[in-house]
Design an enzyme around this catalytic site. Structure first.
Site, PDB file in Angstrom:
ATOM      1  N   CYS A 175      -1.359  -4.866   0.668  1.00  0.00           N
ATOM      2  CA  CYS A 175      -0.138  -5.196   1.411  1.00  0.00           C
ATOM      3  C   CYS A 175       0.266  -6.649   1.150  1.00  0.00           C
ATOM      4  CB  CYS A 175      -0.295  -4.872   2.891  1.00  0.00           C
ATOM      5  SG  CYS A 175       1.315  -4.508   3.638  1.00  0.00           S
ATOM      6  N   HIS A 195      -1.780   0.644   2.700  1.00  0.00           N
ATOM      7  CA  HIS A 195      -3.140   0.329   3.166  1.00  0.00           C
ATOM      8  C   HIS A 195      -4.081   1.503   2.883  1.00  0.00           C
ATOM      9  CE1 HIS A 195      -2.180  -3.278   5.664  1.00  0.00           C
ATOM     10  NE2 HIS A 195      -0.986  -2.731   5.664  1.00  0.00           N
ATOM     11  N   GLU A 246      -7.192   1.505   2.931  1.00  0.00           N
ATOM     12  CA  GLU A 246      -8.419   1.418   3.749  1.00  0.00           C
ATOM     13  C   GLU A 246      -8.396   2.352   4.956  1.00  0.00           C
ATOM     14  OE1 GLU A 246      -6.086  -0.877   3.510  1.00  0.00           O
ATOM     15  OE2 GLU A 246      -5.802  -2.055   5.334  1.00  0.00           O
TER      16      GLU A 246
HETATM   17  N1  GLN Z   1       3.724  -9.602   6.098  1.00  0.00           N
HETATM   18  C1  GLN Z   1       3.965  -8.631   5.085  1.00  0.00           C
HETATM   19  C2  GLN Z   1       5.136  -7.727   5.424  1.00  0.00           C
HETATM   20  O1  GLN Z   1       5.527  -7.621   6.555  1.00  0.00           O
HETATM   21  C3  GLN Z   1       2.728  -7.812   4.785  1.00  0.00           C
HETATM   22  C4  GLN Z   1       2.217  -7.031   5.942  1.00  0.00           C
HETATM   23  C5  GLN Z   1       0.801  -6.558   5.779  1.00  0.00           C
HETATM   24  O2  GLN Z   1       0.019  -7.130   5.028  1.00  0.00           O
HETATM   25  N2  GLN Z   1       0.415  -5.538   6.499  1.00  0.00           N
HETATM   26  O3  GLN Z   1       5.703  -7.108   4.558  1.00  0.00           O
END
Ligand code: GLN
Length: 533
Positions: A382, A508, A510
């Site tokens: 992410c 994600h 995970e």
């Molecule tokens: N801050 C970033 C976004 O909002 C990544 C979010 C995250 O890592 N879950 O796109």
């Protein structure tokens, strides 16, 4: 099996005793006996969901396939049982009140005075039974967050009291307490447990089973004493002694017949003890793995729980690679271009963690530059993936001021930009791109080699995205976009094929790694780290 059975798991004496693990273990053991089981978490705090909570408060925010930002215990439920949870599996006081107040405004209560009993408790009871009624589960396990004695817990305890009375043998309460060891006296103390059970009894609940968390073995006499003082059968007092891994706990509970006791108490046939073959095989492999694989976790929260699912996914993947995961937290706020070599020294690979906001960003980017230039396996998740794109844009494409709009609103090279539909959003809670989305994986990519499939579904939680205007430039210079959302054309996976393992995912992975089904990307990342040793 007929009617759904309800098991409540409460906790006393202290928090963090592992109610989530006990709930998951009970679920696992019942599931192994062929029952259809789900687990839900009721959290007494007022937030509508944990989505807006700082990870320092409650650890990681877990995301369900249907896009609910949930308590991290739902991650344990999914990892242990291999089930998928949903929004209905995590309720907070905030949601209960919101729903009651909405009904009141609609006039549903026909002029009644709205009170905790019966309106709030009825709403809690309705939510306890929701999943059981809708999906015909044999068992619904409800874990109550917090500890008995908290003001916030009272409406939940009252609801359990009522449900136990209404449901008779179809409801049961497992209470988890702590037995401290006083080193100076050389004694294990049961008094806190007695008090905690009294507290529960004063709410009108007699626990059926007590699970005593302890660091030392509890002998039969001690357990007899607890049984006598707390009105619980002797064999319904089980110990939960510290284990090297949480995945041992189901076996520990099975050895003490916890599942059999539950079935007996609920009037069900006990039958033979299930084998748990694949689970034991996993544990065997874990025990046998002595060699380590050293992985750096580059992130800004120096708190284990903030990256719970990543840690679990890594340790599962290490086990299936016959290694022990040796995970080192590296604070991204402390990484600079000058000390990055020293900070990452000895790592076989790094994970660049998810996150929000500016803090620690430049450290993540410095780490990525180092691992890209030294061909060290790197997995960006992410925000980690977004940092990979920023670093590449700055150093390879030559846009020195490249950034994400999240960090620099005025950057002329917004390689990561806010999604169109996010621009008008003012409410922070539950408004990100959340939940599972489809992704098409390009053949001939490392991601494809890992997944062995072109069609995948992965969970998201973010507001910003890779900016497609830069896609061609990235690809021409060696960073490929190998995972694309078929509906929106959004980039979900980037990788540099010329490197050993350099992959970033906007989603994600995970969240969907389980004990018996480790995630393919984590498996292949750990494998690459081992090759890199
Ligand atoms: N801050 C970033 C976004 O909002 C990544 C979010 C995250 O890592 N879950 O796109």
């Amino acid at each position: 099996m007929g009617e759904t059975k309800y098991i409540f798991v409460t906790g006393g004496v202290a928090s963090s005793l592992g109610k989530g693990i006990i709930s998951s273990s009970i679920g696992k053991l019942l599931q192994a006996r062929g029952y259809k089981v789900t687990i839900q978490k009721f959290d007494p705090y007022i937030n509508i969901d944990p989505g807006t909570l700082n990870p320092y408060e409650h650890g990681e925010c877990y995301v369900t396939v249907d896009g609910h930002e949930a308590d991290l215990d739902l991650g344990h439920y999914e990892r242990f049982l291999g089930i998928q949870t949903t929004k209905a599996n995590n309720i907070t006081t905030g949601r209960i009140y919101k729903s009651v107040i909405d009904k009141e405004r609609r006039g549903d209560y026909l002029g009644k005075t709205i009170q905790i009993i019966p309106h709030i408790t009825d709403e809690i009871k309705r939510n306890v039974k929701l999943l059981g009624n809708k999906y015909k589960f044999d068992f619904v396990i409800t874990e109550i967050g917090g500890t008995v004695g908290d003001i916030e817990s009272l409406p939940y305890l009252e609801s359990i009291r009522q449900l136990k009375w209404e449901l008779g043998r179809n409801a049961l309460c497992v209470h988890l307490t702590y037995v401290p060891y006083l080193a100076a006296a050389g004694e294990l103390k049961t008094k806190p447990t007695q008090h905690s059970v009294k507290e529960l009894q004063s709410a009108g609940i007699q626990p059926d089973i007590l699970v005593l968390r302890t660091e030392h073995h509890l002998n039969t006499n001690l357990r007899k004493k607890v049984a006598l003082f707390c009105n619980v059968d002797e064999k319904a007092v089980v110990q939960s002694i510290d284990m090297p891994t949480i995945y041992e706990v189901p076996l520990l509970m099975q050895e003490q017949g916890l599942d059999a006791t539950i079935l007996e108490k609920m009037g069900l046939e006990v039958g033979p003890t299930p084998e748990l073959g694949p689970w034991k095989e996993f544990l065997n492999r874990r025990h046998k793995a002595t060699e380590t694989v050293k992985i750096g976790l580059v992130g800004k929260y120096d708190l284990q729980d903030a990256y719970k699912s990543i840690l679990e996914a890594l340790s599962q993947a290490a086990t299936y690679n016959d290694r022990k995961a040796d995970i080192h937290f590296i604070n991204s706020e402390k990484i600079t271009e000058d000390n990055v070599e020293e900070q990452l020294e000895g790592m076989d690979g790094i994970i660049v963690c998810p996150g929000f906001g500016q803090r620690g960003i430049e450290g993540k980017i410095a780490a990525i530059r180092y691992t890209r230039e030294h061909d060290i396996p790197t997995f960006g998740i992410c925000l980690g993936m977004q940092c990979m794109a920023i670093e590449f844009a700055r150093d390879v494409l030559g846009y020195k001021d490249a950034n994400s709009k999240e960090m620099d609103e005025k950057t002329p090279h917004n390689v990561i930009d806010i999604m169109e539909e996010q621009k008008s959003i003012t409410n922070m809670g539950g408004t990100m791109r959340l939940g599972a989305y489809e992704c098409i994986v390009k053949k001939d990519s490392k991601a494809y080699a890992a997944y062995q499939s072109e069609h995948i579904q992965e969970r998201h939680r973010h507001r910003y995205e890779f900016n497609n205007e830069y896609k061609e430039a990235f690809e021409q210079h060696g960073m490929q976009c190998t995972g694309i959302n078929p509906e929106s054309d959004l980039v979900e996976i980037v990788e540099i094929p010329s490197l050993k393992w350099f992959i970033g995912t906007q989603f994600h992975p995970e969240y969907s790694s389980t004990v018996l089904k480790p995630h393919p990307l984590f498996l292949s990342f750990v494998k690459a780290c081992i090759h890199n040793q």
